[in-house]
Design a protein around this motif. Structure first.
Motif, PDB file in Angstrom:
ATOM      1  N   SER A  17     -21.718  -4.004 -14.149  1.00  0.00           N
ATOM      2  CA  SER A  17     -20.497  -3.198 -14.178  1.00  0.00           C
ATOM      3  C   SER A  17     -20.870  -1.723 -14.199  1.00  0.00           C
ATOM      4  CB  SER A  17     -19.668  -3.513 -15.421  1.00  0.00           C
ATOM      5  OG  SER A  17     -19.283  -4.859 -15.459  1.00  0.00           O
ATOM      6  N   SER A  37     -16.984  -5.764  -6.059  1.00  0.00           N
ATOM      7  CA  SER A  37     -15.545  -5.622  -6.236  1.00  0.00           C
ATOM      8  C   SER A  37     -15.284  -4.371  -7.070  1.00  0.00           C
ATOM      9  CB  SER A  37     -14.947  -6.862  -6.900  1.00  0.00           C
ATOM     10  OG  SER A  37     -15.516  -7.047  -8.190  1.00  0.00           O
ATOM     11  N   ARG A  38     -14.041  -3.953  -7.118  1.00  0.00           N
ATOM     12  CA  ARG A  38     -13.705  -2.760  -7.906  1.00  0.00           C
ATOM     13  C   ARG A  38     -12.311  -2.891  -8.493  1.00  0.00           C
ATOM     14  NH1 ARG A  38     -13.863   2.292  -3.901  1.00  0.00           N
ATOM     15  NH2 ARG A  38     -12.721   3.392  -5.563  1.00  0.00           N
ATOM     16  N   ASP A  39     -12.120  -2.201  -9.603  1.00  0.00           N
ATOM     17  CA  ASP A  39     -10.813  -2.103 -10.252  1.00  0.00           C
ATOM     18  C   ASP A  39     -10.460  -0.624 -10.240  1.00  0.00           C
ATOM     19  OD1 ASP A  39      -8.665  -1.846 -12.017  1.00  0.00           O
ATOM     20  OD2 ASP A  39      -9.365  -3.484 -13.289  1.00  0.00           O
ATOM     21  N   ASN A  40      -9.607  -0.225  -9.321  1.00  0.00           N
ATOM     22  CA  ASN A  40      -9.295   1.201  -9.174  1.00  0.00           C
ATOM     23  C   ASN A  40      -8.587   1.770 -10.397  1.00  0.00           C
ATOM     24  OD1 ASN A  40     -10.441   1.397  -6.593  1.00  0.00           O
ATOM     25  ND2 ASN A  40      -8.549   0.758  -5.599  1.00  0.00           N
ATOM     26  N   LYS A  47      -9.252   1.111 -13.388  1.00  0.00           N
ATOM     27  CA  LYS A  47     -10.259   1.344 -14.424  1.00  0.00           C
ATOM     28  C   LYS A  47     -11.427   2.177 -13.924  1.00  0.00           C
ATOM     29  CE  LYS A  47      -9.314  -2.978 -16.918  1.00  0.00           C
ATOM     30  NZ  LYS A  47      -9.907  -4.252 -17.417  1.00  0.00           N
TER      31      LYS A  47
END
Length: 120
Positions: free
Chosen positions: A21, A70-73, A75
């Motif tokens: 992460s 993958s990404r969590d924009n 966060k």
């Protein structure tokens, strides 16, 4: 300024899995491409995987089918799921982000690196 903090590295046996992460913080307006690079001893740093703000991805041939980015924009975080790890994957893994902080241009930032070691 922008800081990238990585986590999730470690020691794993061949065939195992790890999830990296990388969280970005600081003066962030938007983040364009985020990516993972790695550098093994005596070798140049190489791109492992990258993901655009819209979710388009690209991978190094050596990790296709085994790694998923993958990404969590919301966060400002990017992930790298690594399955089927091989000893050749042993390296320091670095997170990279292309960040707009409100100006006309973006800047590239790097994390401090996290060690991934795969034993045979």
């Amino acid at each position: 300024q922008v800081q990238l903090v990585e986590s999730g590295g470690g020691l794993v046996q061949a065939g195992g899995s790890l999830r990296l992460s990388c969280a970005a913080s600081g003066r962030i307006f938007t983040i364009n491409t985020m990516g993972w690079y790695r550098q093994a001893p005596g070798k140049q740093r190489e791109l492992v995987a990258a993901i655009s703000s819209g979710g388009s991805t690209n991978y190094a041939d050596s990790v296709k089918g085994r790694f998923t980015i993958s990404r969590d924009n919301a966060k400002n975080t990017v992930y790298l799921q690594m399955n089927g790890l091989k000893p050749d994957d042993t390296a320091v893994y670095y997170c990279n982000a292309d960040v707009h902080s409100g100006g006309y241009t973006s800047s590239s930032y790097w994390g401090q690196g996290t060690q991934v070691t795969v034993s045979s």
